[in-house]
Design a protein around this motif. Sequence first.
Motif, PDB file in Angstrom:
ATOM      1  N   VAL A 120       0.870  -1.179   0.000  1.00 37.46           N
ATOM      2  CA  VAL A 120       0.000   0.000   0.000  1.00 37.46           C
ATOM      3  C   VAL A 120       0.903   1.225   0.000  1.00 37.46           C
ATOM      4  O   VAL A 120       1.853   1.300   0.780  1.00 37.46           O
ATOM      5  N   ILE A 121       0.632   2.164  -0.893  1.00 36.11           N
ATOM      6  CA  ILE A 121       1.450   3.367  -0.968  1.00 36.11           C
ATOM      7  C   ILE A 121       0.577   4.608  -0.800  1.00 36.11           C
ATOM      8  O   ILE A 121      -0.635   4.566  -1.010  1.00 36.11           O
ATOM      9  N   GLN A 122       1.236   5.680  -0.418  1.00 35.13           N
ATOM     10  CA  GLN A 122       0.551   6.966  -0.342  1.00 35.13           C
ATOM     11  C   GLN A 122       0.810   7.738  -1.631  1.00 35.13           C
ATOM     12  O   GLN A 122       1.939   7.806  -2.113  1.00 35.13           O
ATOM     13  N   VAL A 123      -0.241   8.298  -2.191  1.00 38.48           N
ATOM     14  CA  VAL A 123      -0.134   9.198  -3.338  1.00 38.48           C
ATOM     15  C   VAL A 123      -0.800  10.512  -2.963  1.00 38.48           C
ATOM     16  O   VAL A 123      -1.445  10.625  -1.914  1.00 38.48           O
TER      17      VAL A 123
ATOM     18  N   PRO B  33      -4.959   2.304   5.378  1.00 39.70           N
ATOM     19  CA  PRO B  33      -5.291   3.153   6.530  1.00 39.70           C
ATOM     20  C   PRO B  33      -6.624   3.871   6.393  1.00 39.70           C
ATOM     21  O   PRO B  33      -7.236   4.235   7.394  1.00 39.70           O
ATOM     22  N   GLU B  34      -7.095   4.070   5.155  1.00 44.99           N
ATOM     23  CA  GLU B  34      -8.359   4.773   4.912  1.00 44.99           C
ATOM     24  C   GLU B  34      -9.534   3.814   4.774  1.00 44.99           C
ATOM     25  O   GLU B  34     -10.676   4.246   4.595  1.00 44.99           O
ATOM     26  N   GLY B  35      -9.249   2.513   4.818  1.00 44.22           N
ATOM     27  CA  GLY B  35     -10.275   1.542   4.487  1.00 44.22           C
ATOM     28  C   GLY B  35     -10.319   1.350   2.973  1.00 44.22           C
ATOM     29  O   GLY B  35      -9.658   2.062   2.221  1.00 44.22           O
ATOM     30  N   VAL B  36     -11.102   0.381   2.538  1.00 45.58           N
ATOM     31  CA  VAL B  36     -11.207   0.096   1.110  1.00 45.58           C
ATOM     32  C   VAL B  36     -12.289   0.984   0.513  1.00 45.58           C
ATOM     33  O   VAL B  36     -13.473   0.844   0.807  1.00 45.58           O
ATOM     34  N   ARG B  37     -11.868   1.917  -0.329  1.00 48.44           N
ATOM     35  CA  ARG B  37     -12.779   2.890  -0.927  1.00 48.44           C
ATOM     36  C   ARG B  37     -12.580   2.902  -2.430  1.00 48.44           C
ATOM     37  O   ARG B  37     -11.510   2.539  -2.929  1.00 48.44           O
ATOM     38  N   PHE B  38     -13.601   3.345  -3.158  1.00 49.79           N
ATOM     39  CA  PHE B  38     -13.541   3.317  -4.613  1.00 49.79           C
ATOM     40  C   PHE B  38     -13.748   4.691  -5.240  1.00 49.79           C
ATOM     41  O   PHE B  38     -13.890   4.800  -6.456  1.00 49.79           O
ATOM     42  N   ASP B  39     -13.740   5.743  -4.439  1.00 53.72           N
ATOM     43  CA  ASP B  39     -14.001   7.075  -4.970  1.00 53.72           C
ATOM     44  C   ASP B  39     -12.917   7.539  -5.940  1.00 53.72           C
ATOM     45  O   ASP B  39     -13.194   8.262  -6.902  1.00 53.72           O
TER      46      ASP B  39
ATOM     47  N   TYR C 216      -4.316   6.728   0.072  1.00 59.60           N
ATOM     48  CA  TYR C 216      -3.609   5.452   0.052  1.00 59.60           C
ATOM     49  C   TYR C 216      -4.254   4.516  -0.963  1.00 59.60           C
ATOM     50  O   TYR C 216      -5.480   4.441  -1.071  1.00 59.60           O
ATOM     51  N   LEU C 217      -3.398   3.769  -1.696  1.00 60.78           N
ATOM     52  CA  LEU C 217      -3.883   2.861  -2.717  1.00 60.78           C
ATOM     53  C   LEU C 217      -3.064   1.577  -2.737  1.00 60.78           C
ATOM     54  O   LEU C 217      -1.874   1.564  -2.393  1.00 60.78           O
ATOM     55  N   TYR C 218      -3.704   0.511  -3.148  1.00 57.60           N
ATOM     56  CA  TYR C 218      -3.030  -0.762  -3.387  1.00 57.60           C
ATOM     57  C   TYR C 218      -2.059  -0.574  -4.550  1.00 57.60           C
ATOM     58  O   TYR C 218      -2.366   0.091  -5.535  1.00 57.60           O
ATOM     59  N   PHE C 219      -0.885  -1.176  -4.426  1.00 53.85           N
ATOM     60  CA  PHE C 219       0.150  -0.963  -5.436  1.00 53.85           C
ATOM     61  C   PHE C 219       0.962  -2.226  -5.628  1.00 53.85           C
ATOM     62  O   PHE C 219       1.294  -2.918  -4.661  1.00 53.85           O
ATOM     63  N   GLN C 220       1.290  -2.517  -6.887  1.00 57.21           N
ATOM     64  CA  GLN C 220       2.180  -3.643  -7.190  1.00 57.21           C
ATOM     65  C   GLN C 220       2.900  -3.376  -8.498  1.00 57.21           C
ATOM     66  O   GLN C 220       2.399  -3.652  -9.578  1.00 57.21           O
TER      67      GLN C 220
END
Length: 273
Positions: free
Chosen positions: A174-177, A247-253, A185-189
Amino acid sequence: MRRTGPGLLLDGTQKISRRRLVIGLGAAGGLATLGWAGVLAVTGDRDRPLALVYRGPAACSGCAEAVAALLRSAPAGFRTEYCGPDERRQISRDALAEAVVYAQPGGGHVNPAWRRLRGHAEDIRDFVHNGGHYLGFCLGAYLAARPGFGLINGEVGQYIRTEGASVDNADDTVIQVRWRGRPRYLYFQDGPTLNLAPGAPGTVLATYDNGAAAAVVTTFGAGRVGLAGPHPEADRSWYAEAQLTNPEGVRFDLGHDLIRSTVDATSPTLDRG
C-alpha cells in the motif's frame, strides 16, 4: 486464488505479479460529446452505457472482475461485458462500436501481453481516436504506451526504479499518493509512472511521493485515455490475500474519479494540473 510472483520490466526480463494488474465508443458516435446526463438521456436507465473489459491470458485472475465491478459501481452505472479469446465477445470493430469504454486489466510481462494483444491494436486505436475511451490500470497503463497501443504522447516508466521511490521491489503493498493534491492510500504492485511529453494535453490526477505522475487523463484523437499506476479498483479480497491494510479503508471514490474524468466530456478542460 490469485497467484503472485516477481516484478515487471518493460523489456519483460522480470516478472510481475499475476495477482492483479486494467479497462470503446463506436457506433454510438455522438455519445462521445455528451456527459453522464447526456448519455443516460439517450440510452435511458434500462440501457446503461456499455464498458468492455478484457479478460483472457493477457490479464491476471480476478483483475478483470475487479475493474468490471468498479465500472458498475461508478455513478453512470455502466453495464459491463468481458471480451477476449475465450469470451462470447471478441475484441473487434463491431464489438467496440457498441461500447463507450474499453478497459485493459494487466497481468504478466509487458512484452508477452503485448504479443497477445497487438493483433487488436489497430481496432483499439481507431476506437479511441474516433471518440472512444480507454481505461488502463497498472499493466493496462504500461500497454497504453510503447510497446503497446501507443495511445499517449509520452512514456511510461517503472516507479520502483525512479529516484526517491518509497518502494524498491515488486511486492504487493500500500502506498501513499497525492490525488488532486490530497494524500490518499492505494493498493500498489509494480505500477508505472506516466510521463506525458511537454505540451501534451493532460490532467495529472495523482502523483507518487517523489512527484512522478501516478494517474493521468490525456487525449488520443477525439477520444480520452485514463491511466492509473496503482490500483483504485482493488477490493477487500486483494488486501486480505496480501495481508495488507489500507489506513483509509477500502474505498472506490478515486477509481470513480478516474472514470468520470476520462469519460465525461463535460469535465474540466484538460490541463497539466
